[in-house]
Design a protein around this motif. Structure first.
Motif, PDB file in Angstrom:
ATOM      1  N   ALA A   1      74.925  18.565   1.543  1.00 56.45           N
ATOM      2  CA  ALA A   1      74.874  17.215   0.976  1.00 56.45           C
ATOM      3  C   ALA A   1      73.720  17.051  -0.010  1.00 56.45           C
ATOM      4  O   ALA A   1      73.837  16.306  -0.984  1.00 56.45           O
ATOM      5  CB  ALA A   1      74.766  16.175   2.081  1.00 56.45           C
TER       6      ALA A   1
ATOM      7  N   HIS B   1      74.383  15.881  -3.731  1.00 55.59           N
ATOM      8  CA  HIS B   1      73.833  14.602  -4.173  1.00 55.59           C
ATOM      9  C   HIS B   1      73.083  14.764  -5.490  1.00 55.59           C
ATOM     10  O   HIS B   1      73.226  13.944  -6.408  1.00 55.59           O
ATOM     11  CB  HIS B   1      72.900  14.037  -3.103  1.00 55.59           C
TER      12      HIS B   1
ATOM     13  N   GLN C   1      74.025  13.008  -9.169  1.00 52.77           N
ATOM     14  CA  GLN C   1      73.092  12.184  -9.937  1.00 52.77           C
ATOM     15  C   GLN C   1      72.975  12.664 -11.376  1.00 52.77           C
ATOM     16  O   GLN C   1      72.757  11.866 -12.287  1.00 52.77           O
ATOM     17  CB  GLN C   1      71.704  12.205  -9.268  1.00 52.77           C
TER      18      GLN C   1
ATOM     19  N   LEU D   1      82.021  13.371   1.687  1.00 50.27           N
ATOM     20  CA  LEU D   1      81.013  13.505   0.634  1.00 50.27           C
ATOM     21  C   LEU D   1      81.598  13.287  -0.752  1.00 50.27           C
ATOM     22  O   LEU D   1      80.938  12.711  -1.625  1.00 50.27           O
ATOM     23  CB  LEU D   1      80.354  14.884   0.719  1.00 50.27           C
TER      24      LEU D   1
ATOM     25  N   LYS E   1      81.743   9.492  -1.038  1.00 46.44           N
ATOM     26  CA  LYS E   1      80.437   8.839  -1.021  1.00 46.44           C
ATOM     27  C   LYS E   1      79.649   9.132  -2.297  1.00 46.44           C
ATOM     28  O   LYS E   1      78.983   8.248  -2.848  1.00 46.44           O
ATOM     29  CB  LYS E   1      79.626   9.289   0.190  1.00 46.44           C
ATOM     30  N   LEU E   2      79.721  10.369  -2.774  1.00 48.49           N
ATOM     31  CA  LEU E   2      78.912  10.778  -3.915  1.00 48.49           C
ATOM     32  C   LEU E   2      79.620  10.585  -5.256  1.00 48.49           C
ATOM     33  O   LEU E   2      78.989  10.697  -6.305  1.00 48.49           O
ATOM     34  CB  LEU E   2      78.499  12.250  -3.762  1.00 48.49           C
TER      35      LEU E   2
ATOM     36  N   HIS F   1      67.811   9.665   1.211  1.00 44.83           N
ATOM     37  CA  HIS F   1      68.958   9.249   0.402  1.00 44.83           C
ATOM     38  C   HIS F   1      70.152   8.848   1.267  1.00 44.83           C
ATOM     39  O   HIS F   1      71.249   8.648   0.740  1.00 44.83           O
ATOM     40  CB  HIS F   1      69.350  10.367  -0.573  1.00 44.83           C
TER      41      HIS F   1
ATOM     42  N   LEU G   1      72.062  10.424   3.361  1.00 44.71           N
ATOM     43  CA  LEU G   1      73.217  11.306   3.258  1.00 44.71           C
ATOM     44  C   LEU G   1      73.753  11.615   4.653  1.00 44.71           C
ATOM     45  O   LEU G   1      72.992  11.943   5.566  1.00 44.71           O
ATOM     46  CB  LEU G   1      72.819  12.608   2.556  1.00 44.71           C
TER      47      LEU G   1
END
Length: 253
Positions: free
Chosen positions: A60, A64, A68, A94, A97-98, A194, A196
């Protein structure tokens, strides 16, 4: 000076991978993981790099960071068809979410499974051959067209990774290890800061997660990867060998 202004190492096809990797390590050996990723994704290998992720215990954090920088960065996930169901669910969690937009789930080729593992039990007699047909070959196909790929390996994970460079050569490509010098505590701190979600199997004693038949729980104080192929003289599946498993079947990949 901003990173994009200081990043001046241009790609030279005549430079040679050894010299290119040496120059990259000299320039970014002490850079942060984010700086290494930005340089690799936006500059040195723009449009020619993918992240290879197992969506495992520590995945993760790197996912992440990639999201970004550029959520459209290709992410290659090799589904060996022997993974824990929890890993497939974690992948989907993931992705959502990301906001990752180019996750490529790759399976072993049917014809190769029919030839080498028709009963699906090859892992019982030859784990190297099983990893080769279910992980190494699919990954090599998935990486065609890419000049570089990103790995989440870290030096603390095992003795075989203790001297890991940030940039290295792998099967004619550059492999980038932005988290090479991270500790287990740093990984955990980043994930917590963060918010995660952890892989659900970590809390059950699996700090390193691979295929279900070849992954066992790890006792406190053991090497984090000691639960992989327990009892065998094997520490890697093959995708992180410089030969990419050539010795298994002579395929030359």
């Amino acid at each position: 000076m901003a990173l994009h202004e200081s990043f001046s190492l241009g790609y030279d096809p005549d430079l040679g991978l050894q010299a290119e990797v040496a120059a990259l390590n000299a320039q970014f050996g002490n850079a942060t993981a984010q700086e290494i990723l930005i340089a690799s994704i936006r500059h040195q290998f723009a449009g020619e790099i993918a992240l290879v992720s197992s969506f495992g215990a520590d995945s993760a954090v790197l996912l992440h960071m990639i999201a970004q920088i550029d959520p459209s960065t290709p992410v290659v996930f090799v589904d060996t068809m022997k993974l824990f169901p929890a890993t497939i669910q974690y992948r989907d969690t993931l992705i959502e979410k990301l906001g990752l937009t180019d996750v490529r789930s790759i399976n072993p080729a049917r014809e190769e499974l029919s030839e080498h593992d028709p009963a699906g039990m090859l892992w019982m007699s030859d784990t190297d051959a099983c990893c080769h047909v279910r992980k190494v070959l699919p990954l090599e196909r998935a990486l065609k067209g890419f000049d570089a790929w990103i790995s989440g390996r870290k030096r603390f994970q095992s003795a075989s990774r203790a001297h890991l460079d940030v940039f290295e050569i792998d099967a004619g490509r550059v492999k980038v290890n932005p988290l090479a010098d991270w500790s287990a505590a740093e990984v955990l701190d980043y994930a917590k800061s963060h918010q995660l979600p952890p892989h659900p199997l970590v809390a059950q004693g699996y700090p390193s997660i691979g295929c279900l038949p070849c992954t066992s729980k790890v006792a406190p104080g053991e090497d984090p990867r000691s639960g992989r192929w327990r009892g065998q003289d094997k520490t890697e599946c093959g995708i992180h060998w410089p030969t990419h498993g050539k010795e298994i079947d002579g395929s030359g990949i």
